[in-house]
Design an enzyme around this catalytic site. Sequence first.
Site, PDB file in Angstrom:
ATOM      1  NE  ARG A 113      66.956  -4.006  69.046  1.00  0.00           N
ATOM      2  CZ  ARG A 113      67.571  -5.129  69.430  1.00  0.00           C
ATOM      3  NH1 ARG A 113      67.821  -6.080  68.564  1.00  0.00           N
ATOM      4  NH2 ARG A 113      67.949  -5.284  70.671  1.00  0.00           N
ATOM      5  CE  LYS A 135      54.421  14.527  63.087  1.00  0.00           C
ATOM      6  NZ  LYS A 135      53.702  15.765  63.428  1.00  0.00           N
ATOM      7  CD  GLU A 177      44.244  17.025  60.936  1.00  0.00           C
ATOM      8  OE1 GLU A 177      44.993  17.911  60.475  1.00  0.00           O
ATOM      9  OE2 GLU A 177      44.441  16.482  62.051  1.00  0.00           O
ATOM     10  CE  LYS A 237      51.427  14.127  56.712  1.00  0.00           C
ATOM     11  NZ  LYS A 237      50.691  13.637  57.837  1.00  0.00           N
ATOM     12  CD  GLU A 247      56.345  18.188  63.919  1.00  0.00           C
ATOM     13  OE1 GLU A 247      55.586  17.331  63.457  1.00  0.00           O
ATOM     14  OE2 GLU A 247      56.180  18.724  65.021  1.00  0.00           O
ATOM     15  NE  ARG A 251      55.307  15.272  59.501  1.00  0.00           N
ATOM     16  CZ  ARG A 251      55.369  13.966  59.353  1.00  0.00           C
ATOM     17  NH1 ARG A 251      56.501  13.400  58.995  1.00  0.00           N
ATOM     18  NH2 ARG A 251      54.311  13.207  59.546  1.00  0.00           N
ATOM     19  CG  ASN A 255      52.383  20.003  64.404  1.00  0.00           C
ATOM     20  OD1 ASN A 255      51.832  18.950  64.106  1.00  0.00           O
ATOM     21  ND2 ASN A 255      53.673  20.084  64.688  1.00  0.00           N
ATOM     22  CG  HIS A 258      47.415  19.619  65.141  1.00  0.00           C
ATOM     23  ND1 HIS A 258      46.925  20.216  64.000  1.00  0.00           N
ATOM     24  CD2 HIS A 258      47.221  18.287  64.976  1.00  0.00           C
ATOM     25  CE1 HIS A 258      46.466  19.278  63.182  1.00  0.00           C
ATOM     26  NE2 HIS A 258      46.631  18.096  63.751  1.00  0.00           N
ATOM     27  CG  HIS A 262      47.377  17.686  70.128  1.00  0.00           C
ATOM     28  ND1 HIS A 262      48.670  17.410  69.765  1.00  0.00           N
ATOM     29  CD2 HIS A 262      46.599  17.063  69.221  1.00  0.00           C
ATOM     30  CE1 HIS A 262      48.662  16.651  68.677  1.00  0.00           C
ATOM     31  NE2 HIS A 262      47.423  16.438  68.328  1.00  0.00           N
ATOM     32  CG  HIS A 275      42.875  14.674  65.835  1.00  0.00           C
ATOM     33  ND1 HIS A 275      43.735  15.229  66.768  1.00  0.00           N
ATOM     34  CD2 HIS A 275      43.443  14.901  64.620  1.00  0.00           C
ATOM     35  CE1 HIS A 275      44.773  15.753  66.137  1.00  0.00           C
ATOM     36  NE2 HIS A 275      44.624  15.565  64.845  1.00  0.00           N
TER      37      HIS A 275
HETATM   38  N1  GLY Z   1      49.578  15.311  61.092  1.00  0.00           N
HETATM   39  C1  GLY Z   1      50.671  16.171  61.042  1.00  0.00           C
HETATM   40  C2  GLY Z   1      51.908  15.541  60.528  1.00  0.00           C
HETATM   41  O1  GLY Z   1      51.875  14.450  60.005  1.00  0.00           O
HETATM   42  O2  GLY Z   1      52.961  16.114  60.639  1.00  0.00           O
END
Ligand code: GLY
Length: 360
Positions: A113, A135, A177, A237, A247, A251, A255, A258, A262, A275
């Site tokens: 856990r 993330k 990025e 960031k 998010e 946040r 994206n 993305h 994605h 990526h």
């Molecule tokens: N890579 C996008 C984020 O960390 O929210």
Amino acid sequence: MILQICPGTKSYDIVIERGCLKKAGTLLPLQRKVLIVTDSGVPERYASSLAAACKEPVICTIGQGESNKNLQNFQRLLSTMLAKGFDRNDCVVAVGGGICGDLAGFAAACYMRGVDFYNIPTTLLSQVDSSIGGKTAVNLDGIKNPVGAFYQPGRVLIDADVLDSLPARHLSAGLAEALKMAVTFDEDFFRFFEEIIEPSCGENKEEDKQKTPGENFPEGKIYENIEEIILRSLKIKKDVVEKDEKEQGLRKVLNFGHTIGHGIESVAPADSLYHGECVAIGMLPMCSPEIRERLLRIYDRLGLPSSCSLDLDAVCDSMRHDKKSRGGKITVIETDRIGSYRMREADDAQLREKAAMVVK
Ligand code: GLY
């Protein structure tokens, strides 16, 4: 330098210092069992130098590439910890790119856990973005990241020296990025990019146009400015993650590029596009024509792709599975002024129209 980040659940340091990987023994509490997760593309000496600083290291090397961010490798990490008798006081350290960090972080979040997790990102993409913010995830059934957790690391060590061994293509993918953050949050940072990719005096601009994209990759200029690029990206960031760890709103701006990115990444043949390259392609339809022009000039110098040849239906189908999807609509980020963004709910038809601009 140390940047402290304080998202809602936990506060931790990002140590940004050349040579800090070699000093990991003094920067991280490693006098216990330590699962070191690395990948076959990372020079072995990074994991072994870290292992030398641990009391009881166990190195687990996964294959290189996004296809390895899967449940099988996740299970392998958990089984290794169990077999080696790891308990709640032991820890996991990722030494690699975003794939390693996501997988190792998720294993740390789940084992007993939750055990301590530290990240030593070795690609530019993970140094500017994925190693901070908590993330973690694995891919499932061909879809990117549907299974994961928000799990903040205890500390992140960012050593720009390790980038010297990074192939230029990885460097470019990481810059995509960083560009994402400049486009949406920081006009001055975007101009900085434009300045460093400008052809130097003496380079023939007409001839440049004839060459293969990326052949003129301004490696020297990038390396000269790499710490500045990392720091500026991380400050953006940090600011975002501190305001919106899980998010719920702001946040989502990270994206940018993305959703289509994605979709492309899920459909492209395994590991054929990185990526960052998919994100680079995915940003273009989300910009005004003026910004697109400016981005394309940068992509040309960096050797980043601006389109791809894939089945549009398959890309659209994959976008429908996106985590960001809600009631059949997906929040997309668009911009018509550098340093700003707007959020919009887009339906399937609108997304398809956008994707068709770059998926041919
Ligand atoms: N890579 C996008 C984020 O960390 O929210």
